[in-house]
Each structure stands twice: as C-alpha cells, then as structure tokens.
Design a protein around this motif. Structure first.
Motif: not given
Length: 276
Positions: A145-164
């Motif tokens: 759960x912790x590992x996949x939560x970090x990956x989930x956050x990373x996915x949306x961080x990458x999406x936010x970076x793309x938007x930026x």
C-alpha cells in the motif's frame, strides 16, 4: 547528476518551509491515524483482521487525497518559475532543461514520500500497538500500500508537471490540475460504471474493461490494493472485479510506473521546445 540533486534538494527545502506542505502532511497523518483507530471496530462483526480493514480504509483515503496533494505540489513547478521571472535566471546556469524537470519532480516525490511514510507509519505503529497479534498480520500488504501510494502520487506529480509546462499562467495551471483530479478521481469511475450498466445486456469484454482500468492511475491503484487478499476483496466489495480481471499486481505496478514516465517524458519534450 549533481545539478539534478541540487535542484531536487532546493525543492525539498522549499517544500519543508511551506506551511501548506506541513499542513497536508499532518492532515494525511491525522486521517490515517483516525481511520486506523476506528477501523478495528467492525472486525469482530465481519470476521476480518484489523490490518485488512485498515488497508481498505487507507486505500480509499489515498485515492482521493494523494492525487490532490501531488497536483497542488507540481502544477506551478515550471509556470510558477516563469511568472516569478526566475525561470530565465535558472536557464542562465549551465544546466540542461531536462535537469530542471527531473530535479523538480524528484524533489516533489521526496516530499510526498515523506508525507506518506510519516502518515501511514503512524497508522502502522498505532495498529501494531493496538493489535494483540500484530506479528501474525501480513505486513507485506501494508508495505505494498505504501509503495503503490508513492507511485500513485508520482503519477499525478508527473501529470502536474506536464500541465505546468503546457500553460503560461498559474491560474490556468491550477484550474487544469483541479479539473484533472476531478475527472480522473471522481468522474471517470462514474462514467465507467454507466458504461458497464449500459453494456450489461450485451456484456463488456473483460480485456476491454482491463484497458479502461489501466487508463486511469487511480483505478490501477484501487484494483491493486483492494484485491490484494481475499479478505480485502470482500471488505471493499471488489471480489467480483478481482476475480474477473486478468491484471496481475506486476501489470498494475507497471501501469503506475508508466503513468509516471510517459507524462514526464512528454513534459521534457514540451519544455525543450518552449520559450523561457
């Protein structure tokens, strides 16, 4: 690599001084702790172990809160620098443009990792102290759960970076970030459910359903964690979907990694062609 490390370190230091980051970390920890302390209440009635109840509760929390935190961390990573006039200064230094993207992403994911580990670590500690049979629990599920939560956050961080990188104003980037969260976390599943209901008579091909699930990092995360064990499937109501899906945990993890790499690579490509 030294340049990337310096940029990431600067982002971490800035984030640690940011009261918003501190408040979200405390909020995540408080909610995780509350769900853990309250989550063991129904275990006697449903015959489930306390860890399974906590995993289901924290998975639901992660799906809603972690993507929002990640998008709020990253939506102004590039456009914010441009509006403040510091992007031109950064570009004057001897660094490649991709260094800036990767460095900021690594700094943001470290901040998110810190928040998740602290928040969920508090929950794990409370569960271990409360449970009389803590040693017998399958803690690998909680680690997943912790590992996949970090990956989930990373996915949306990458999406936010793309938007930026695609926008020229912080207000526009903020609006797109919130809209992305709203669509991927809230609207997507409702639309998918409507599609399943409408196709009920003819039936939907299970492979097509799996593709729809992989097309959303939140759904990949949900399927990965809420079908991890038989008890978790039963508690979460995902027993039917887990039994019919051919997606393995490895495929779902690879999907989350892909959701990090693809938007990040696109963001780098866009930024390389963008005027400062």
């Amino acid at each position: 690599m030294n340049v990337i490390f310096i940029i990431a370190l600067q982002e971490v230091l800035t984030g640690l001084r940011n009261k918003w980051v501190l408040s979200t970390t405390l909020l995540l920890g408080a909610l995780a702790l509350s769900l853990t302390l309250l989550g063991s209440t129904p275990t006697g009635g449903v015959g489930a172990d306390s860890l399974s109840v906590v995993v289901v509760s924290l998975s639901s929390l992660s799906i809603f809160l972690i993507p929002l935190i990640a998008l709020m961390l990253s939506f102004d990573s590039i456009v914010g620098e441009a509006e403040r006039g510091t992007l031109l200064l950064l570009m004057a230094y001897p660094l490649a443009r991709w260094h800036l993207i990767v460095g900021k992403f690594l700094g943001h994911i470290f901040i998110l990792l810190l928040a998740i580990v602290i928040g969920y670590g508090m929950a794990a500690l409370a569960l271990a102290l409360e449970s009389e049979a803590a040693v017998e629990l399958d803690w690998s599920v909680f680690g997943g759960l912790i590992l996949s939560s970090i990956l989930l956050g990373g996915a949306f961080l990458a999406l936010g970076t793309l938007i930026s990188t695609l926008t020229v104003e912080r207000a526009t980037a903020a609006g797109l970030a919130v809209a992305s969260w709203f669509v991927l976390v809230l609207i997507y599943d409702a639309a998918l459910l409507g599609l399943l209901v409408s196709a009920q008579d003819g039936g939907m091909n299970s492979d097509l359903l799996d593709l729809f699930l992989l097309a959303n990092p939140a759904d990949a995360f949900r399927l990965l964690n809420l079908t991890s064990t038989e008890t978790v499937r039963t508690l979460s109501g995902m027993a039917g979907l887990g039994a019919n899906s051919a997606l393995s945990s490895g495929v779902l993890l690879a999907s989350l990694v892909g959701w990090i790499c693809v938007p990040l690579c696109i963001a780098i490509g866009v930024f390389l062609r963008r005027e400062p």
